[in-house]
Design a protein around this motif. Structure first.
Motif, PDB file in Angstrom:
ATOM      1  N   GLY A 176       0.658  -1.369   0.043  1.00  0.00           N
ATOM      2  CA  GLY A 176      -0.075   0.018   0.058  1.00  0.00           C
ATOM      3  C   GLY A 176       0.748   1.337  -0.087  1.00  0.00           C
ATOM      4  N   LYS A 177       2.033   1.111   0.140  1.00  0.00           N
ATOM      5  CA  LYS A 177       3.083   2.359   0.143  1.00  0.00           C
ATOM      6  C   LYS A 177       4.054   2.168  -0.785  1.00  0.00           C
ATOM      7  CE  LYS A 177       2.870   3.001   5.203  1.00  0.00           C
ATOM      8  NZ  LYS A 177       2.635   4.255   5.174  1.00  0.00           N
ATOM      9  N   ILE A 178       4.711   3.129  -1.498  1.00  0.00           N
ATOM     10  CA  ILE A 178       5.580   3.108  -2.295  1.00  0.00           C
ATOM     11  C   ILE A 178       6.615   4.072  -1.905  1.00  0.00           C
ATOM     12  CG2 ILE A 178       4.200   2.775  -4.381  1.00  0.00           C
ATOM     13  CD1 ILE A 178       5.147   5.727  -5.123  1.00  0.00           C
ATOM     14  N   GLY A 179       8.109   3.959  -2.440  1.00  0.00           N
ATOM     15  CA  GLY A 179       9.191   4.910  -1.966  1.00  0.00           C
ATOM     16  C   GLY A 179       9.785   5.054  -3.319  1.00  0.00           C
ATOM     17  N   LEU A 180      10.510   6.355  -3.225  1.00  0.00           N
ATOM     18  CA  LEU A 180      11.217   6.939  -4.581  1.00  0.00           C
ATOM     19  C   LEU A 180      12.257   7.685  -4.227  1.00  0.00           C
ATOM     20  CD1 LEU A 180       8.868   9.079  -6.491  1.00  0.00           C
ATOM     21  CD2 LEU A 180       8.725   8.635  -3.969  1.00  0.00           C
ATOM     22  N   ARG A 181      13.380   8.319  -4.906  1.00  0.00           N
ATOM     23  CA  ARG A 181      14.198   8.994  -4.723  1.00  0.00           C
ATOM     24  C   ARG A 181      14.773   9.854  -6.015  1.00  0.00           C
ATOM     25  NH1 ARG A 181      18.367   9.935  -0.898  1.00  0.00           N
ATOM     26  NH2 ARG A 181      20.152  10.924  -1.699  1.00  0.00           N
ATOM     27  N   ALA A 182      14.583  10.965  -5.981  1.00  0.00           N
ATOM     28  CA  ALA A 182      15.224  11.663  -7.105  1.00  0.00           C
ATOM     29  C   ALA A 182      16.618  11.761  -7.426  1.00  0.00           C
ATOM     30  CB  ALA A 182      14.512  12.908  -7.069  1.00  0.00           C
ATOM     31  N   GLY A 183      16.973  11.819  -8.526  1.00  0.00           N
ATOM     32  CA  GLY A 183      18.851  11.842  -8.644  1.00  0.00           C
ATOM     33  C   GLY A 183      19.095  10.508  -9.083  1.00  0.00           C
ATOM     34  N   TYR A 303      25.041   3.105 -13.615  1.00  0.00           N
ATOM     35  CA  TYR A 303      24.178   3.718 -12.214  1.00  0.00           C
ATOM     36  C   TYR A 303      22.818   4.152 -12.816  1.00  0.00           C
ATOM     37  CZ  TYR A 303      25.005   8.431 -13.518  1.00  0.00           C
ATOM     38  OH  TYR A 303      24.838  10.067 -14.060  1.00  0.00           O
ATOM     39  N   LEU A 304      21.729   4.027 -11.818  1.00  0.00           N
ATOM     40  CA  LEU A 304      20.333   4.425 -12.341  1.00  0.00           C
ATOM     41  C   LEU A 304      20.206   5.888 -11.756  1.00  0.00           C
ATOM     42  CD1 LEU A 304      17.574   2.040 -11.684  1.00  0.00           C
ATOM     43  CD2 LEU A 304      17.356   4.563 -11.597  1.00  0.00           C
ATOM     44  N   GLU A 305      19.837   6.490 -12.626  1.00  0.00           N
ATOM     45  CA  GLU A 305      19.406   8.011 -12.360  1.00  0.00           C
ATOM     46  C   GLU A 305      17.856   8.361 -12.615  1.00  0.00           C
ATOM     47  OE1 GLU A 305      20.344  12.379 -12.151  1.00  0.00           O
ATOM     48  OE2 GLU A 305      21.875  10.746 -12.167  1.00  0.00           O
ATOM     49  N   ASN A 306      17.335   8.830 -11.586  1.00  0.00           N
ATOM     50  CA  ASN A 306      15.748   9.116 -11.580  1.00  0.00           C
ATOM     51  C   ASN A 306      15.761  10.561 -11.765  1.00  0.00           C
ATOM     52  OD1 ASN A 306      14.288   6.566 -11.020  1.00  0.00           O
ATOM     53  ND2 ASN A 306      14.467   6.948  -8.742  1.00  0.00           N
ATOM     54  N   GLU A 307      15.334  10.774 -13.210  1.00  0.00           N
ATOM     55  CA  GLU A 307      15.146  12.327 -13.774  1.00  0.00           C
ATOM     56  C   GLU A 307      14.475  13.218 -12.378  1.00  0.00           C
ATOM     57  OE1 GLU A 307      14.789  15.935 -15.277  1.00  0.00           O
ATOM     58  OE2 GLU A 307      12.759  14.712 -14.962  1.00  0.00           O
ATOM     59  N   PRO A 308      15.045  14.354 -12.073  1.00  0.00           N
ATOM     60  CA  PRO A 308      14.351  15.084 -10.849  1.00  0.00           C
ATOM     61  C   PRO A 308      13.062  15.520 -11.214  1.00  0.00           C
ATOM     62  CG  PRO A 308      16.738  15.463 -11.104  1.00  0.00           C
ATOM     63  CD  PRO A 308      16.456  14.714 -12.234  1.00  0.00           C
ATOM     64  N   HIS A 309      13.011  16.000 -12.286  1.00  0.00           N
ATOM     65  CA  HIS A 309      11.564  16.771 -12.443  1.00  0.00           C
ATOM     66  C   HIS A 309      10.377  15.433 -12.966  1.00  0.00           C
ATOM     67  CE1 HIS A 309      13.310  20.638 -12.860  1.00  0.00           C
ATOM     68  NE2 HIS A 309      14.083  20.294 -13.770  1.00  0.00           N
ATOM     69  N   LEU A 310      10.941  14.475 -13.500  1.00  0.00           N
ATOM     70  CA  LEU A 310      10.041  13.410 -13.803  1.00  0.00           C
ATOM     71  C   LEU A 310       9.666  12.896 -12.399  1.00  0.00           C
ATOM     72  CD1 LEU A 310       8.346  11.360 -15.390  1.00  0.00           C
ATOM     73  CD2 LEU A 310      10.490   9.971 -15.598  1.00  0.00           C
ATOM     74  N   THR A 311      10.715  12.709 -11.451  1.00  0.00           N
ATOM     75  CA  THR A 311      10.431  12.042 -10.232  1.00  0.00           C
ATOM     76  C   THR A 311       9.370  12.778  -9.136  1.00  0.00           C
ATOM     77  OG1 THR A 311      12.549  10.814 -10.450  1.00  0.00           O
ATOM     78  CG2 THR A 311      11.479  10.994  -8.227  1.00  0.00           C
ATOM     79  N   ALA A 312       9.489  14.179  -9.316  1.00  0.00           N
ATOM     80  CA  ALA A 312       8.719  15.192  -8.575  1.00  0.00           C
ATOM     81  C   ALA A 312       7.261  14.934  -9.108  1.00  0.00           C
ATOM     82  CB  ALA A 312       9.025  16.643  -8.688  1.00  0.00           C
ATOM     83  N   ARG A 313       6.873  14.772 -10.410  1.00  0.00           N
ATOM     84  CA  ARG A 313       5.611  14.585 -10.765  1.00  0.00           C
ATOM     85  C   ARG A 313       5.076  13.186 -10.501  1.00  0.00           C
ATOM     86  NH1 ARG A 313       8.181  16.484 -15.501  1.00  0.00           N
ATOM     87  NH2 ARG A 313       7.878  14.623 -16.851  1.00  0.00           N
ATOM     88  N   VAL A 314       6.158  12.088 -10.521  1.00  0.00           N
ATOM     89  CA  VAL A 314       5.570  10.768  -9.997  1.00  0.00           C
ATOM     90  C   VAL A 314       5.145  10.770  -8.565  1.00  0.00           C
ATOM     91  CG1 VAL A 314       6.292   8.525  -9.600  1.00  0.00           C
ATOM     92  CG2 VAL A 314       6.848   9.619 -12.009  1.00  0.00           C
ATOM     93  N   LYS A 315       6.080  11.478  -7.807  1.00  0.00           N
ATOM     94  CA  LYS A 315       5.748  11.473  -6.384  1.00  0.00           C
ATOM     95  C   LYS A 315       4.106  12.173  -6.224  1.00  0.00           C
ATOM     96  CE  LYS A 315       7.572  13.560  -2.232  1.00  0.00           C
ATOM     97  NZ  LYS A 315       8.891  14.098  -1.443  1.00  0.00           N
ATOM     98  N   ALA A 316       4.019  13.333  -6.841  1.00  0.00           N
ATOM     99  CA  ALA A 316       2.936  14.065  -6.675  1.00  0.00           C
ATOM    100  C   ALA A 316       1.695  13.287  -7.066  1.00  0.00           C
ATOM    101  CB  ALA A 316       2.771  15.271  -7.279  1.00  0.00           C
ATOM    102  N   ALA A 317       1.905  12.608  -8.241  1.00  0.00           N
ATOM    103  CA  ALA A 317       0.690  11.759  -8.580  1.00  0.00           C
ATOM    104  C   ALA A 317       0.521  10.841  -7.914  1.00  0.00           C
ATOM    105  CB  ALA A 317       0.921  11.358 -10.201  1.00  0.00           C
ATOM    106  N   ALA A 318       1.610   9.862  -7.199  1.00  0.00           N
ATOM    107  CA  ALA A 318       1.373   8.963  -6.459  1.00  0.00           C
ATOM    108  C   ALA A 318       0.752   9.180  -5.138  1.00  0.00           C
ATOM    109  CB  ALA A 318       2.709   8.316  -5.822  1.00  0.00           C
ATOM    110  N   GLN A 319       1.010  10.657  -4.552  1.00  0.00           N
ATOM    111  CA  GLN A 319       0.211  10.903  -3.168  1.00  0.00           C
ATOM    112  C   GLN A 319      -0.977  11.259  -3.595  1.00  0.00           C
ATOM    113  OE1 GLN A 319       2.891  14.477  -2.836  1.00  0.00           O
ATOM    114  NE2 GLN A 319       4.195  13.500  -1.026  1.00  0.00           N
ATOM    115  N   GLU A 320      -1.621  11.698  -4.989  1.00  0.00           N
ATOM    116  CA  GLU A 320      -2.898  11.878  -5.263  1.00  0.00           C
ATOM    117  C   GLU A 320      -3.592  10.572  -5.256  1.00  0.00           C
ATOM    118  OE1 GLU A 320      -3.903  15.046  -8.519  1.00  0.00           O
ATOM    119  OE2 GLU A 320      -2.091  13.927  -8.923  1.00  0.00           O
ATOM    120  N   TYR A 321      -2.848   9.384  -5.615  1.00  0.00           N
ATOM    121  CA  TYR A 321      -3.346   7.946  -5.665  1.00  0.00           C
ATOM    122  C   TYR A 321      -3.522   7.222  -4.325  1.00  0.00           C
ATOM    123  CZ  TYR A 321      -4.556   3.825  -8.067  1.00  0.00           C
ATOM    124  OH  TYR A 321      -5.249   2.420  -8.444  1.00  0.00           O
ATOM    125  N   LEU A 322      -2.526   7.327  -3.855  1.00  0.00           N
ATOM    126  CA  LEU A 322      -2.313   6.745  -2.582  1.00  0.00           C
ATOM    127  C   LEU A 322      -2.425   7.346  -1.228  1.00  0.00           C
ATOM    128  CD1 LEU A 322       0.905   4.616  -3.484  1.00  0.00           C
ATOM    129  CD2 LEU A 322      -1.201   3.814  -3.616  1.00  0.00           C
TER     130      LEU A 322
END
Length: 396
Positions: A176-183, A303-322
Motif C-alpha cells: 500500500g506504500k511506495i518509495g522513491l528518490r530523485a537523482g 548507475y540508475l538516475e531518476n530524472e528529478p523533474h519526472l520523479t517530482a511529478r511521479v511523487k505528486a501523482a502517487a500522493q494523489e493516488y495513495l
C-alpha cells in the motif's frame, strides 16, 4: 482528473483477484534469464486478449502499444520477466514447480502488475491522448541485461517515449506504500574475476613455494584502499569479494587462488578510473611478491538516475493516488538494476512498491529462498502504474 482517478482505482480493485491469479501462475512457473519462453507466451496471450498487437523483442521479450486518442506523447512502462537460480523454501500453494528456480526478486509481481495496468489503460484509452508503450523485458538478472538488448533493437523508438517508468518490489515497506528518490538512486555494477598464480607445494616448506594464498590475502586487503583512500568520499563506492577458492589442504599450498567480487559506484568517471587503479594494484602487488595476477572486469549495468523533474511529478501523482502518508523518500541503494540503461537513454523514474505485511510477515529480503509478498500490493501496483501513465500523458 478526479473522475479518471476514481475509475482507475475502481478497475484496479475489480481486477485485483485476476492480477493475483496471474502473479501466482507466474510464481509457480519461473524461468531463468533469457529463457523466459513460456512467460513471454503468457504475456503475449494476455495482450492479444485485450486486442493489442504484441511483438517479440530481444528473443524472449515482448513489446506492445496502447493507442489512446491522437495528438499526445508516448509513455513507456517496463516490467521484467526472469527468475533466479534459487530453490524456493516457502510452503505456499503457488510455490515454484521448477527445481532450483524461483521468483525471488518479485519479477512475477512486476509482470502481473504491468499486465493489470495494461488492462486498465486499454479500457480507458478513449480518455487520454497519446500512447503507452508496454515493455516486458527479459534477462534483468544476467549480463548484459535485457534492457540494453531491447534498446539496441529500438524499443525506445517509433514512437519515442518522453519518459520511462518502472517499479520494483520492496519488502522493507508495507503493501500500500511506495518509495522513491530523485537523482542518482542505484549503483553501477561490475563483476571481478581474479586468478593469482604462484608455486604450490608442501605447507611445511614455504621457502620452496610461492604462496598464492598469501598474495591473495594481501590483494583483498589492499583493494579496499580503492574505496577508503582513492575514492572521493562524496561518491558512494563498494568493493566486495564474495568468492575465494584456494583449493589446497591443511598441509598443501595450491598453485593458484581464484577470486570473484563486485565493484559498484554512482559515478561513471570514477568507475572507469577505479578499474585502472584495480588493474595496476593487482598486477603490481602480485609482481612485487613474485606471483602473477590475472584480472578480468566484466562491465555491468550503469548507475540508475531518476530524472528529478519526472520523479517530482511521479511523487505528486502517487500522493494523489495513495495519499501523502503512503509515499516515502528512500536512501540511495548500492544494489544494481538494468533499468539503469533506460534511465541513461531517456527521462526515467524507478520507484519501489511496498510488499510487506503490516505485521512483518514476508519481510525476507529479495534474492532469498523465503521471499514472498503481501498480495495486497497487487491492488496497488497496477492501478498506480496506470494512473502515473495517464498523468504523464496529460502533462507532457
Amino acid at each position: 482528473m478526479p473522475e479518471i482517478l476514481s475509475e482507475i482505482q475502481r478497475l484496479a480493485a475489480q481486477y485485483a483477484a485476476d492480477t493475483v491469479a496471474l502473479r501466482r501462475h507466474l510464481h509457480a512457473h519461473p524461468e531463468l534469464s533469457f529463457e523466459e519462453t513460456n512467460t513471454a507466451a503468457l504475456v503475449t496471450r494476455e495482450l492479444l486478449r485485450l486486442g493489442l498487437h504484441p511483438q517479440p523483442i530481444a528473443n524472449t521479450g515482448v513489446v506492445a502499444l496502447i493507442e489512446g486518442q491522437p495528438g499526445g506523447p508516448t509513455i513507456a512502462l517496463r516490467a521484467d520477466l526472469d527468475a533466479l537460480p534459487i530453490q524456493e523454501a516457502n510452503d505456499v500453494p503457488y510455490k515454484s514447480t521448477t527445481p532450483g528456480v524461483m521468483h525471488a526478486c518479485g519479477h512475477d509481481v512486476h509482470t502481473a502488475s504491468l499486465l493489470g495496468a495494461a488492462r486498465i489503460l486499454n479500457e480507458l484509452k478513449g480518455e487520454f491522448k497519446g500512447c503507452v508503450k508496454l515493455m516486458f523485458q527479459p534477462g534483468e538478472e544476467r549480463l548484459p541485461g535485457g534492457a540494453s538488448l531491447m534498446i539496441k533493437e529500438g524499443v525506445l523508438e517509433n514512437p519515442k517515449p518522453t519518459s520511462v517508468l518502472g517499479q520494483h518490489v520492496f519488502p522493507h515497506l508495507p503493501a500500500g506504500k511506495i518509495g522513491l528518490r530523485a537523482g542518482r538512486y542505484m549503483a553501477s555494477t561490475d563483476e571481478l574475476y581474479l586468478t593469482v598464480r604462484g608455486k604450490g607445494g608442501h605447507g611445511a616448506m614455504p621457502e620452496m613455494n610461492l604462496d598464492p594464498v598469501l598474495v591473495a590475502a594481501h590483494l583483498i586487503v589492499a583493494a579496499q584502499q580503492l574505496v577508503s583512500r582513492r575514492a572521493n568520499p562524496k561518491i558512494p563506492s563498494v568493493l566486495s569479494f564474495g568468492k575465494v577458492i584456494a583449493n589446497g589442504a591443511t598441509n598443501v599450498i595450491p598453485n593458484e587462488v581464484y577470486l570473484e567480487g563486485t565493484f559498484r559506484t554512482l559515478n561513471e568517471e570514477w568507475r572507469d578510473e577505479a578499474h585502472q587503479h584495480l588493474r595496476r594494484l593487482c598486477e603490481g602487488l602480485a609482481d612485487s611478491m613474485g606471483a602473477v595476477c590475472e584480472l578480468e572486469i566484466r562491465r555491468g549495468y550503469p548507475y540508475l538516475e531518476n530524472e528529478p523533474h519526472l520523479t517530482a511529478r511521479v511523487k505528486a501523482a502517487a500522493q494523489e493516488y495513495l495519499g501523502p502518508e503512503n509515499v516515502v523518500e528512500l536512501d540511495q541503494w548500492m544494489a544494481a538494476e538494468d533499468f539503469a540503461y533506460f534511465s541513461q537513454a531517456a527521462p526515467a523514474c524507478f520507484y519501489r512498491l511496498g510488499t510487506r505485511h503490516e505485521d512483518g510477515r514476508f519481510a525476507a529480503s529479495v534474492h532469498t529462498p523465503t521471499f514472498d509478498i503481501d498480495e495486497k500490493a497487487l491492488a496497488t501496483g497496477p492501478g498506480l502504474m496506470a494512473w502515473l501513465a495517464v498523468k504523464e500523458l496529460a502533462g507532457a
